[in-house]
Design an enzyme around this catalytic site. Structure first.
Site, PDB file in Angstrom:
ATOM      1  CB  CYS A 131      -0.914  -0.019   1.222  1.00 48.27           C
ATOM      2  SG  CYS A 131      -1.943   1.442   1.318  1.00 48.27           S
ATOM      3  CB  CYS A 134      -0.741   2.575   3.970  1.00 50.37           C
ATOM      4  SG  CYS A 134      -2.169   1.885   3.164  1.00 50.37           S
ATOM      5  CG  ASP A 135       3.055   1.170   4.432  1.00 50.89           C
ATOM      6  OD1 ASP A 135       2.535   1.602   5.470  1.00 50.89           O
ATOM      7  OD2 ASP A 135       2.884   0.015   4.002  1.00 50.89           O
TER       8      ASP A 135
END
Ligand code: NAP
Length: 303
Positions: A131, A134-135
């Site tokens: 992701c 997300c990261d």
């Protein structure tokens, strides 16, 4: 007893909740985690949903959920373990509860596929991610690689290029699968390098990702790239494990159903990315949500 239990709170599930409530049905939405949106919430920007161009996937997921909540759909958290059939009554079994329903809409979506190479599992969360939204922020001024050639891989590479020093896109063919407009955006980025006809063979590092081994499929040449992170975007697989003995599936595990979302089991419907279909997009998922409720209503009328 609910009229409909909807499994999943992505675009398909939330649309089904809205349409179900509009049809005067009692609706329970079961979600695995207390965060609606499915894969959508991990999308940085959705460019092709009519009228909401450029909205973040997270905001869109939240909007869909607020809409369903405003229609007084009920929500509960729980991962479905199995569905039991008792004639016209169905039971949805989670770890702590058994919910009864007259009809069930399975809209459990899909999740990322794995590369299945050495180091992937061991370094997951330590440089290996599925992701980028997300990261990605952990990789500011670092070097990252994205594996894949579809919409998600290209979107991830574009997203990462905004703060990474360098991004490699590693694709197993000499042509991307992603939408043309995304490709054009990608090709214009000076800090993205595309490695064509190449596969990631191994991810290595002691505490964190340090290197990936690449193989060129045309020449057979093997090389090592120094990277700080690897984002794997090699497609999706349906989250259908709990339904294997219940409804017909295709060989990839998608629930077999047409546009009316009817499965081969009376009263069980499949909507969104978990259903057999050609095009998996937010617009086709929300269409499924509406069609599934339409079919539920017809099913109730036939009883
Ligand atoms: P996808 O379209 O299936 O693309 C997967 C990519 O990974 C393909 O390029 C494929 O290569 C490659 N791949 C698959 N297995 C691999 C392996 N073992 N090793 C190396 N490469 C591998 O999947 P996606 O990009 O995750 O998208 C999933 C669905 O969501 C698609 O239907 C997509 O259109 C949709 N989506 C749409 C949007 C949007 O419209 N904005 C955004 C995100 C996702 P090949 O090309 O050689 O098969």
């Amino acid at each position: 007893m609910f009229d409909v239990v909807i499994i999943g709170s992505g675009p398909a599930g939330l649309t089904a909740a809205i349409y179900g409530r509009r049809a005067g049905l009692s609706v329970l939405v079961l979600e695995k985690a207390p965060m609606s949106g499915g894969q959508l919430i991990n999308t940085y920007e959705v460019d092709n949903y009519p009228g909401l161009q450029g909205m973040s996937g997270f905001d869109m997921g939240m909007k869909f959920r607020e809409h369903a909540e405003s229609m007084e759909a009920e929500f509960a958290e729980g991962e479905v373990l199995e569905i039991r059939l008792h004639g016209e009554t169905k039971e949805v079994v989670t770890k702590n509860h058994v919910y009864e329903a007259r009809a069930i809409i399975i809209a459990a979506g899909a999740t990322h596929s794995r590369l299945d190479v050495p180091g992937e599992e061991e370094l997951r969360g330590r440089g290996v991610s599925y992701c980028a939204t997300c990261d990605g922020a952990f990789f500011r001024d670092k070097i990252t690689a994205v594996a894949g050639g579809g919409d998600v891989a290209v979107e991830d590479a574009i997203f990462l290029s905004r703060f990474c020093k360098k991004v490699y896109l590693i694709h197993r063919r000499d042509q991307l699968r992603a939408a043309e407009m995304l490709q054009q955006k990608l090709f214009a980025l000076s800090n993205v390098e595309i490695l064509w006809d190449s596969t990631v063979e191994k991810i290595s590092g002691l505490e964190q990702v340090e290197h990936i081994s690449i193989r060129n499929k045309q020449t057979g040449e093997e090389s090592e790239l120094k990277v700080d992170g690897v984002f794997i975007a090699v497609g999706i697989r349906p989250q259908s494990e709990s339904y294997t003995s219940l409804v017909e599936m295709d060989k990839m595990g998608y629930l077999v159903a047409g546009e009316d979302c009817r499965t081969n089991v009376e009263g069980i419907f499949a909507a969104g990315d978990i259903r057999t279909k050609d095009l998996r997009q937010v617009v086709t998922a929300v269409a499924d949500g509406a069609n599934a409720v339409n079919s539920v209503q017809k099913y109730f009328l036939s009883k």
